[in-house]
Design an enzyme around this catalytic site. Structure first.
Site, PDB file in Angstrom:
ATOM      1  N   HIS A 144      67.202 -22.058 104.644  1.00 31.57           N
ATOM      2  CA  HIS A 144      67.809 -23.332 105.018  1.00 31.57           C
ATOM      3  C   HIS A 144      69.021 -23.570 104.132  1.00 31.57           C
ATOM      4  O   HIS A 144      68.962 -23.376 102.918  1.00 31.57           O
ATOM      5  CB  HIS A 144      66.807 -24.472 104.872  1.00 31.57           C
ATOM      6  CG  HIS A 144      67.300 -25.758 105.448  1.00 31.57           C
ATOM      7  ND1 HIS A 144      67.829 -25.844 106.716  1.00 31.57           N
ATOM      8  CD2 HIS A 144      67.368 -27.011 104.926  1.00 31.57           C
ATOM      9  CE1 HIS A 144      68.193 -27.087 106.954  1.00 31.57           C
ATOM     10  NE2 HIS A 144      67.936 -27.822 105.874  1.00 31.57           N
ATOM     11  N   HIS A 148      72.677 -31.665 104.834  1.00 32.01           N
ATOM     12  CA  HIS A 148      72.331 -30.465 105.597  1.00 32.01           C
ATOM     13  C   HIS A 148      72.012 -30.822 107.035  1.00 32.01           C
ATOM     14  O   HIS A 148      71.846 -31.995 107.389  1.00 32.01           O
ATOM     15  CB  HIS A 148      71.155 -29.718 104.936  1.00 32.01           C
ATOM     16  CG  HIS A 148      69.960 -30.575 104.636  1.00 32.01           C
ATOM     17  ND1 HIS A 148      68.717 -30.375 105.218  1.00 32.01           N
ATOM     18  CD2 HIS A 148      69.793 -31.620 103.796  1.00 32.01           C
ATOM     19  CE1 HIS A 148      67.853 -31.261 104.762  1.00 32.01           C
ATOM     20  NE2 HIS A 148      68.472 -32.031 103.891  1.00 32.01           N
ATOM     21  N   CYS A 178      71.950 -24.529 110.551  1.00 33.70           N
ATOM     22  CA  CYS A 178      72.321 -25.083 109.242  1.00 33.70           C
ATOM     23  C   CYS A 178      73.345 -24.224 108.516  1.00 33.70           C
ATOM     24  O   CYS A 178      74.186 -24.747 107.774  1.00 33.70           O
ATOM     25  CB  CYS A 178      71.062 -25.246 108.384  1.00 33.70           C
ATOM     26  SG  CYS A 178      70.103 -23.716 108.161  1.00 33.70           S
TER      27      CYS A 178
END
Length: 259
Positions: free
Chosen positions: A30, A42, A152
Site C-alpha cells: 500500500h 493515500h 494507490c
C-alpha cells in the site's frame, strides 16, 4: 537505501516522501504520500486497499492488514472511508514495515530490483508541489479505485511526478508479470528445451515488460496539472480506454484520453 531493501526509519521521513508498506505474504503493497506530523495521504477502496472485481480479490484481501475494531483517535477519516483519505502513519502501516519509494533510479538499479512497485525511472517534482497535489486530491478526489487500472501506487506516483497514464503500475506488473512472461516465452521451447535457457528467457521478458511499463519510459505519459485532473475526472473528459488484446496475447498499455 540499499539494493535489496528500501526500508527506512520514521525519523528519516520528510514531507513529500512516497512511502509504502508490504502487506501479509508480500503479495501487495500500500502506497501513500507522507505530508508531515505523522500524517499520510493515500488512495484506498473502503479501507481494503484492493479491488479487482474478480476472484483475485479473495487473495488480495486476505493479504491485507487486520482491521482494528477500535477507531483511531488521531485519524481524520474513519477506517471504512474510501477514496483519497488522510491517516496517521500507524494506521497507514497497519503493523507493517515502512519503506520509501525511489525516484530517478538508473536503469541498472531499476532492473536489479526485481520486484515492481519499489522504484521508478521518473524524476520527482519538488516536495511542495508533491504535497500540494496530495492535499488537493484529498479535497477533490482521484476517481474510482481499481487495483490494476488506478490504484494507490498510481496515486502516489502522480503526486510525485504529475505524470499520468493510469494503469499497469509497478506492483500490478509484478503480480501478473511472472505468469505472463512464462506464457510469452513458451513458444521458444521449439528453439531450446534447456530449462535454464527457458528460465533466463522468462526473466528477460519479465524485466523488459517492467522496464517498458514504468511511468518514466511510457512515451504517452503526460504531465497533467492537478486542478485540470480532478475537473476532467469529474466530467468524464479523462478516462482509461483498454486496448483490444491482440492475438499474440501480449498486452498493450492503456491509452489516456482527453476530450
Amino acid at each position: 537505501m540499499g539494493l535489496l531493501s528500501n526500508r527506512v526509519t520514521r525519523e528519516s521521513l520528510k514531507p513529500g516522501d512516497h512511502i509504502y508498506s508490504w502487506r501479509t505474504a508480500y503479495i501487495y503493497a500500500h502506497h501513500g504520500i507522507y505530508v508531515s506530523d505523522d500524517k499520510v495521504i493515500h488512495f484506498t477502496r473502503r479501507g481494503q486497499e484492493v479491488g479487482t472485481g474478480t476472484a483475485l480479490d479473495l487473495l488480495l484481501i486476505s493479504s491485507g492488514p487486520a482491521k482494528s475494531r477500535e477507531s483511531c483517535p488521531t485519524c481524520m477519516a474513519p477506517q471504512e472511508e474510501h477514496g483519497v483519505i488522510s491517516s496517521c502513519l500507524n494506521c497507514f502501516l497497519a503493523g507493517g514495515v515502512l519503506y520509501r519509494f525511489e525516484y530517478a533510479v538508473t536503469p541498472a538499479l531499476f532492473l536489479a530490483k526485481a520486484r515492481g512497485g519499489t522504484c521508478t525511472l521518473a524524476v520527482s517534482d519538488s516536495d511542495d508541489i508533491v504535497i500540494h497535489r496530495a492535499k488537493y486530491l484529498l479535497e477533490n478526489g482521484f476517481g474510482c479505485y481499481n487495483v490494476f487500472k488506478k490504484n494507490c501506487e498510481d496515486f502516489a506516483i502522480y503526486c510525485k511526478t504529475g505524470l499520468l497514464e493510469i494503469g499497469q503500475s509497478g506492483q500490478a506488473v509484478s503480480i501478473i508479470g511472472g505468469p505472463l512472461a512464462a506464457a510469452l516465452s513458451s513458444p521458444l521451447r521449439m528453439v531450446t528445451t534447456n530449462v535454464y535457457g527457458m528460465a533466463a528467457t522468462a526473466v528477460g521478458v519479465y524485466c523488459a515488460s517492467r522496464y517498458m511499463a514504468d511511468i518514466g519510459m511510457r512515451p504517452n505519459a503526460v504531465k497533467v496539472p492537478v486542478e485540470q485532473l480532478t475537473t476532467r475526472l469529474a466530467t468524464g473528459l479523462l478516462q482509461v480506454v483498454e486496448p483490444q488484446i491482440p492475438t499474440n496475447i501480449s498486452r498493450q498499455s492503456p491509452q489516456l484520453v482527453t476530450q
